[in-house]
Design a protein around this motif. Sequence first.
Motif, mmCIF file in Angstrom:
data_model
loop_
_atom_site.group_PDB
_atom_site.id
_atom_site.type_symbol
_atom_site.label_atom_id
_atom_site.label_comp_id
_atom_site.label_asym_id
_atom_site.label_seq_id
_atom_site.Cartn_x
_atom_site.Cartn_y
_atom_site.Cartn_z
ATOM 1 N N VAL A 38 32.945 6.877 37.056
ATOM 2 C CA VAL A 38 31.701 6.143 36.847
ATOM 3 C C VAL A 38 30.745 6.956 35.970
ATOM 4 C CG1 VAL A 38 29.695 5.115 37.983
ATOM 5 C CG2 VAL A 38 31.955 4.952 39.052
ATOM 6 N N PHE A 39 30.643 8.266 36.228
ATOM 7 C CA PHE A 39 29.657 9.110 35.539
ATOM 8 C C PHE A 39 30.019 9.365 34.080
ATOM 9 C CE2 PHE A 39 28.344 13.423 34.378
ATOM 10 C CZ PHE A 39 26.978 13.239 34.366
ATOM 11 N N LEU A 40 31.289 9.809 33.866
ATOM 12 C CA LEU A 40 31.659 10.226 32.512
ATOM 13 C C LEU A 40 31.669 9.072 31.504
ATOM 14 C CD1 LEU A 40 34.464 12.841 33.334
ATOM 15 C CD2 LEU A 40 32.136 13.257 32.544
ATOM 16 N N PRO A 41 32.208 7.886 31.862
ATOM 17 C CA PRO A 41 32.178 6.816 30.874
ATOM 18 C C PRO A 41 30.757 6.436 30.453
ATOM 19 C CG PRO A 41 33.757 6.303 32.546
ATOM 20 C CD PRO A 41 33.023 7.518 33.033
ATOM 21 N N PHE A 42 29.840 6.375 31.399
ATOM 22 C CA PHE A 42 28.459 6.040 31.036
ATOM 23 C C PHE A 42 27.802 7.151 30.198
ATOM 24 C CE2 PHE A 42 28.914 2.914 34.438
ATOM 25 C CZ PHE A 42 28.251 1.831 33.885
ATOM 26 N N LEU A 43 28.099 8.424 30.616
ATOM 27 C CA LEU A 43 27.488 9.541 29.888
ATOM 28 C C LEU A 43 28.035 9.632 28.463
ATOM 29 C CD1 LEU A 43 25.676 12.059 29.852
ATOM 30 C CD2 LEU A 43 27.651 13.372 30.695
ATOM 31 N N ILE A 44 29.360 9.664 28.312
ATOM 32 C CA ILE A 44 29.968 9.817 26.989
ATOM 33 C C ILE A 44 29.727 8.572 26.150
ATOM 34 C CG2 ILE A 44 32.144 10.116 25.774
ATOM 35 C CD1 ILE A 44 33.075 11.776 28.259
ATOM 36 N N GLY A 45 29.901 7.392 26.764
ATOM 37 C CA GLY A 45 29.673 6.154 26.016
ATOM 38 C C GLY A 45 28.238 6.036 25.563
ATOM 39 N N GLY A 46 27.311 6.403 26.476
ATOM 40 C CA GLY A 46 25.885 6.332 26.076
ATOM 41 C C GLY A 46 25.569 7.254 24.906
ATOM 42 N N LEU A 47 26.155 8.481 24.982
ATOM 43 C CA LEU A 47 25.915 9.421 23.859
ATOM 44 C C LEU A 47 26.504 8.896 22.552
ATOM 45 C CD1 LEU A 47 26.550 12.833 25.680
ATOM 46 C CD2 LEU A 47 24.352 11.909 24.885
ATOM 47 N N ILE A 48 27.740 8.316 22.683
ATOM 48 C CA ILE A 48 28.379 7.798 21.459
ATOM 49 C C ILE A 48 27.573 6.633 20.891
ATOM 50 C CG2 ILE A 48 30.421 6.602 20.598
ATOM 51 C CD1 ILE A 48 32.050 8.329 22.607
ATOM 52 N N PHE A 49 27.171 5.708 21.768
ATOM 53 C CA PHE A 49 26.401 4.566 21.284
ATOM 54 C C PHE A 49 25.019 4.974 20.710
ATOM 55 C CE2 PHE A 49 28.747 1.410 24.251
ATOM 56 C CZ PHE A 49 29.775 1.335 23.329
ATOM 57 N N MET A 50 24.498 6.111 21.214
ATOM 58 C CA MET A 50 23.224 6.598 20.682
ATOM 59 C C MET A 50 23.390 7.330 19.339
ATOM 60 S SD MET A 50 21.311 7.978 24.123
ATOM 61 C CE MET A 50 19.997 8.713 23.191
ATOM 62 N N ILE A 51 24.530 8.039 19.203
ATOM 63 C CA ILE A 51 24.710 8.861 17.989
ATOM 64 C C ILE A 51 25.149 8.016 16.797
ATOM 65 C CG2 ILE A 51 26.106 10.691 16.976
ATOM 66 C CD1 ILE A 51 26.104 11.963 19.819
ATOM 67 N N ILE A 52 26.102 7.072 17.050
ATOM 68 C CA ILE A 52 26.687 6.318 15.928
ATOM 69 C C ILE A 52 25.624 5.522 15.144
ATOM 70 C CG2 ILE A 52 28.225 4.403 15.377
ATOM 71 C CD1 ILE A 52 30.089 5.475 17.612
ATOM 72 N N PRO A 53 24.775 4.731 15.769
ATOM 73 C CA PRO A 53 23.843 3.917 14.969
ATOM 74 C C PRO A 53 22.591 4.661 14.489
ATOM 75 C CG PRO A 53 23.541 3.439 17.278
ATOM 76 C CD PRO A 53 24.645 4.420 17.221
ATOM 77 N N THR A 54 22.489 5.931 14.905
ATOM 78 C CA THR A 54 21.265 6.675 14.532
ATOM 79 C C THR A 54 21.041 6.726 13.015
ATOM 80 O OG1 THR A 54 21.392 7.999 16.561
ATOM 81 C CG2 THR A 54 20.062 8.861 14.725
ATOM 82 N N PRO A 55 22.075 7.018 12.208
ATOM 83 C CA PRO A 55 21.817 7.072 10.743
ATOM 84 C C PRO A 55 21.433 5.730 10.150
ATOM 85 C CG PRO A 55 23.835 8.236 11.292
ATOM 86 C CD PRO A 55 23.429 7.486 12.520
ATOM 87 N N PHE A 56 21.848 4.637 10.882
ATOM 88 C CA PHE A 56 21.598 3.316 10.312
ATOM 89 C C PHE A 56 20.300 2.693 10.803
ATOM 90 C CE2 PHE A 56 26.158 4.044 10.520
ATOM 91 C CZ PHE A 56 26.513 3.836 9.198
ATOM 92 N N ILE A 57 19.624 3.364 11.676
ATOM 93 C CA ILE A 57 18.391 2.812 12.228
ATOM 94 C C ILE A 57 17.223 3.238 11.334
ATOM 95 C CG2 ILE A 57 16.808 2.832 14.189
ATOM 96 C CD1 ILE A 57 19.256 3.322 15.986
ATOM 97 N N ASP A 58 16.502 2.270 10.897
ATOM 98 C CA ASP A 58 15.327 2.537 10.065
ATOM 99 C C ASP A 58 14.103 2.568 10.960
ATOM 100 O OD1 ASP A 58 13.543 2.957 8.094
ATOM 101 O OD2 ASP A 58 13.710 0.959 7.186
ATOM 102 N N THR A 59 13.740 3.739 11.344
ATOM 103 C CA THR A 59 12.576 3.898 12.222
ATOM 104 C C THR A 59 11.275 4.101 11.429
ATOM 105 O OG1 THR A 59 12.986 6.268 12.347
ATOM 106 C CG2 THR A 59 14.001 4.876 14.030
ATOM 107 N N GLY A 60 11.360 4.013 10.062
ATOM 108 C CA GLY A 60 10.179 4.232 9.224
ATOM 109 C C GLY A 60 10.089 5.645 8.685
ATOM 110 N N VAL A 61 10.848 6.563 9.268
ATOM 111 C CA VAL A 61 10.810 7.961 8.812
ATOM 112 C C VAL A 61 11.440 8.089 7.441
ATOM 113 C CG1 VAL A 61 11.569 10.295 9.325
ATOM 114 C CG2 VAL A 61 10.816 8.789 11.177
ATOM 115 N N GLN A 62 12.567 7.355 7.251
ATOM 116 C CA GLN A 62 13.242 7.419 5.954
ATOM 117 C C GLN A 62 12.350 6.878 4.843
ATOM 118 O OE1 GLN A 62 16.221 8.824 5.577
ATOM 119 N NE2 GLN A 62 16.061 8.571 3.347
ATOM 120 N N GLY A 63 11.676 5.764 5.166
ATOM 121 C CA GLY A 63 10.764 5.204 4.168
ATOM 122 C C GLY A 63 9.634 6.170 3.844
#
Length: 241
Positions: A38-63
């Motif tokens: 229960v712990f590892l899938p949520f922890l690893i999956g959450g980290l992966i889901f957080m890391i992968i889209p980070t470069p594609f998220i336009d939070t205004g900093v890039q602009g």
Amino acid sequence: MEFIFLLGFFAFIFSIIYLLYHFIRKIKDRERKLKKKVFLPFLIGGLIFMIIPTPFIDTGVQGQLNVALKENEKLVKENEKLKSQYDKLNLQLKENKKIAKADQKLKVQSDELKKQIATLNSEIKEKSTKITEYESKLKSLEEEKTTLASEKEELNTKINNLTAENTDLQNEVDNLNSNIASSSSNDDSSSYVSSSDVTSGTEVFANCTELRGTYPNGVPAGHPAYVPSMDRDKDNYACER
């Protein structure tokens, strides 16, 4: 991409909450074990889901970064322009310094030239006064010369008149002497013949001394006793005193 990031974020938060819940329960039940499935899938999956889209998220900093980069480029260009302007100003400043030095030299030369001009003007004034004095003296000399010339002409006229009168008087004297000689006695004529020879109307004397014995003032040209050799100054008058 933001939805995936949120899923990963919530899964990571769930794993952290689950871990805390496990430690709290483990205080009461020391034999309780962490459910890794229960712990590892949520922890690893959450980290992966957080890391992968980070470069594609336009939070205004890039602009903001892009804007900052553009502004940086503008500032770089402006800096280059300012640098070029600064270099130009430095060159102009150096040229202005050179011009200022040249102006100082020219000023010094101008002052020297002014002094020389003033000296020359004073010399010109002095020479002008001298020239004026010389001109006045020259005028006075010319006037004196004119006066002397007129006096000379008058004297020459008087001399010519006196010479003419003297010639007339001498002719009269000669005529009188000839008359006296012709009317004198035989003794006088013999003594006269001893000092002179008469040949065809010409009286002959050896020299001026002998001639002056008969004609004390000499004889003019045309006179029977006139001889050109006795007229040394060629004034048509022989043996004059």
